[in-house]
Design a protein around this motif. Structure first.
Motif, mmCIF file in Angstrom:
data_model
loop_
_atom_site.group_PDB
_atom_site.id
_atom_site.type_symbol
_atom_site.label_atom_id
_atom_site.label_comp_id
_atom_site.label_asym_id
_atom_site.label_seq_id
_atom_site.Cartn_x
_atom_site.Cartn_y
_atom_site.Cartn_z
ATOM 1 N N LEU A 188 0.798 -1.495 -0.058
ATOM 2 C CA LEU A 188 0.001 0.062 0.089
ATOM 3 C C LEU A 188 0.807 1.386 -0.009
ATOM 4 N N GLU A 189 2.064 1.350 0.752
ATOM 5 C CA GLU A 189 3.050 2.447 0.672
ATOM 6 C C GLU A 189 3.418 2.632 -0.467
ATOM 7 N N SER A 190 3.849 1.642 -1.337
ATOM 8 C CA SER A 190 4.597 1.641 -2.476
ATOM 9 C C SER A 190 3.484 2.214 -3.740
ATOM 10 N N GLU A 191 2.097 1.634 -3.554
ATOM 11 C CA GLU A 191 1.350 1.884 -4.609
ATOM 12 C C GLU A 191 0.562 3.301 -4.311
ATOM 13 N N TYR A 192 0.395 3.671 -3.173
ATOM 14 C CA TYR A 192 -0.056 4.927 -2.957
ATOM 15 C C TYR A 192 0.537 5.917 -2.623
ATOM 16 N N GLU A 193 2.164 5.707 -2.650
ATOM 17 C CA GLU A 193 3.153 6.915 -2.415
ATOM 18 C C GLU A 193 2.707 7.613 -1.158
ATOM 19 N N LEU A 194 2.647 6.508 0.008
ATOM 20 C CA LEU A 194 2.457 7.234 1.461
ATOM 21 C C LEU A 194 3.239 6.480 2.254
ATOM 22 N N TRP A 195 3.373 6.813 3.503
ATOM 23 C CA TRP A 195 3.981 6.221 4.571
ATOM 24 C C TRP A 195 2.967 6.079 5.831
ATOM 25 N N PHE A 196 3.003 4.831 6.199
ATOM 26 C CA PHE A 196 2.052 4.647 7.522
ATOM 27 C C PHE A 196 2.740 5.302 8.814
ATOM 28 N N GLY A 197 2.311 6.363 9.087
ATOM 29 C CA GLY A 197 2.960 6.774 10.554
ATOM 30 C C GLY A 197 2.520 6.017 11.661
ATOM 31 N N GLU A 198 3.363 6.388 12.747
ATOM 32 C CA GLU A 198 3.008 5.936 13.966
ATOM 33 C C GLU A 198 1.490 5.714 14.360
ATOM 34 N N GLU A 199 0.830 6.717 13.952
ATOM 35 C CA GLU A 199 -0.732 6.743 14.625
ATOM 36 C C GLU A 199 -1.436 5.822 13.676
ATOM 37 N N PHE A 200 -1.044 5.193 12.638
ATOM 38 C CA PHE A 200 -1.703 4.334 11.672
ATOM 39 C C PHE A 200 -1.338 2.925 12.175
ATOM 40 N N LEU A 201 -0.263 2.772 12.825
ATOM 41 C CA LEU A 201 0.465 1.347 12.742
ATOM 42 C C LEU A 201 -0.544 0.685 14.119
ATOM 43 N N ARG A 202 -1.567 0.447 14.078
ATOM 44 C CA ARG A 202 -2.509 -0.091 15.057
ATOM 45 C C ARG A 202 -3.223 -1.131 14.537
ATOM 46 N N THR A 203 -3.611 -2.146 15.285
ATOM 47 C CA THR A 203 -4.222 -3.329 14.743
ATOM 48 C C THR A 203 -5.725 -2.748 14.419
ATOM 49 N N GLU A 204 -6.262 -1.681 14.811
ATOM 50 C CA GLU A 204 -7.409 -1.129 14.620
ATOM 51 C C GLU A 204 -7.430 -0.923 13.429
ATOM 52 N N THR A 205 -6.299 -0.378 12.582
ATOM 53 C CA THR A 205 -6.188 0.374 11.271
ATOM 54 C C THR A 205 -6.553 -0.798 10.458
ATOM 55 N N PHE A 206 -6.245 -2.176 10.694
ATOM 56 C CA PHE A 206 -6.277 -3.140 9.778
ATOM 57 C C PHE A 206 -7.368 -4.238 10.165
ATOM 58 N N GLN A 207 -8.402 -3.708 11.025
ATOM 59 C CA GLN A 207 -9.695 -4.510 11.346
ATOM 60 C C GLN A 207 -10.476 -4.816 10.023
ATOM 61 N N THR A 208 -10.853 -3.833 9.316
ATOM 62 C CA THR A 208 -11.940 -4.102 8.341
ATOM 63 C C THR A 208 -11.197 -3.028 7.104
ATOM 64 N N PRO A 209 -12.031 -3.459 5.846
ATOM 65 C CA PRO A 209 -11.329 -2.836 4.662
ATOM 66 C C PRO A 209 -11.828 -1.238 4.875
ATOM 67 N N SER A 210 -12.824 -1.030 5.541
ATOM 68 C CA SER A 210 -13.296 0.473 5.760
ATOM 69 C C SER A 210 -12.477 1.246 6.749
ATOM 70 N N SER A 211 -11.809 0.576 7.598
ATOM 71 C CA SER A 211 -10.932 1.120 8.499
ATOM 72 C C SER A 211 -9.593 1.338 7.896
ATOM 73 N N LEU A 212 -9.333 0.591 7.011
ATOM 74 C CA LEU A 212 -8.040 0.620 6.316
ATOM 75 C C LEU A 212 -8.089 1.595 5.248
ATOM 76 N N TRP A 213 -8.979 1.579 4.657
ATOM 77 C CA TRP A 213 -9.379 2.707 3.362
ATOM 78 C C TRP A 213 -9.257 4.204 4.239
ATOM 79 N N GLU A 214 -10.221 4.224 5.374
ATOM 80 C CA GLU A 214 -10.155 5.498 5.853
ATOM 81 C C GLU A 214 -8.670 6.078 6.478
ATOM 82 N N ALA A 215 -8.019 5.114 6.690
ATOM 83 C CA ALA A 215 -6.460 5.640 7.084
ATOM 84 C C ALA A 215 -5.784 6.154 6.073
ATOM 85 N N ILE A 216 -5.744 5.230 4.850
ATOM 86 C CA ILE A 216 -5.010 5.758 3.435
ATOM 87 C C ILE A 216 -5.708 7.121 3.060
#
Length: 116
Positions: free
Chosen positions: A79-107
């Motif tokens: 995802l970092e490569s494809e969307y040219e972004l970096w998952f900062g510390e605030e997004f490196l939580r299991t909650e971010t990866f719970q559902t497609p919606s939570s992950l897309w919201e973080a992106i």
């Protein structure tokens, strides 16, 4: 007949025949955040228990469909490569990866809406 996006659908209408609705990523329809096709392809590659026929819905529990800790790291890198972004510390939580919606919201937050 209910409209749907090619990549997400409103809760509770599984089994209802729908016509595809073209939507822009990040658009909210029926309270569901729609994502782009790249996201669905990349996410599905990390979900071994989700068959091709299964719909990827916004509230799908990713862990239940095979997203383990190694898969999270692989998905994060892709995802970092494809969307040219970096998952900062605030997004490196299991909650971010719970559902497609939570992950897309973080992106969407990381890209500040530039995907819309």
């Amino acid at each position: 007949m209910l409209p749907s996006c090619c990549c997400a659908s409103p809760r509770g209408d599984r089994g209802v025949q729908r016509e595809p609705l073209r939507c822009a990523p990040g658009v909210e329809i029926w309270g569901v955040i729609m994502w782009d096709g790249r996201f669905e392809i990349l996410l599905r590659a990390q979900l071994p228990f989700l068959s091709r026929e299964d719909e990827l819905v916004d509230d799908l529990p990713l862990r239940d469909f095979g997203l383990d800790s190694l898969g999270m790291i692989q998905l994060l890198n892709v995802l970092e490569s494809e969307y040219e972004l970096w998952f900062g510390e605030e997004f490196l939580r299991t909650e971010t990866f719970q559902t497609p919606s939570s992950l897309w919201e973080a992106i969407s937050k990381m890209t500040s809406g530039r995907l819309m």
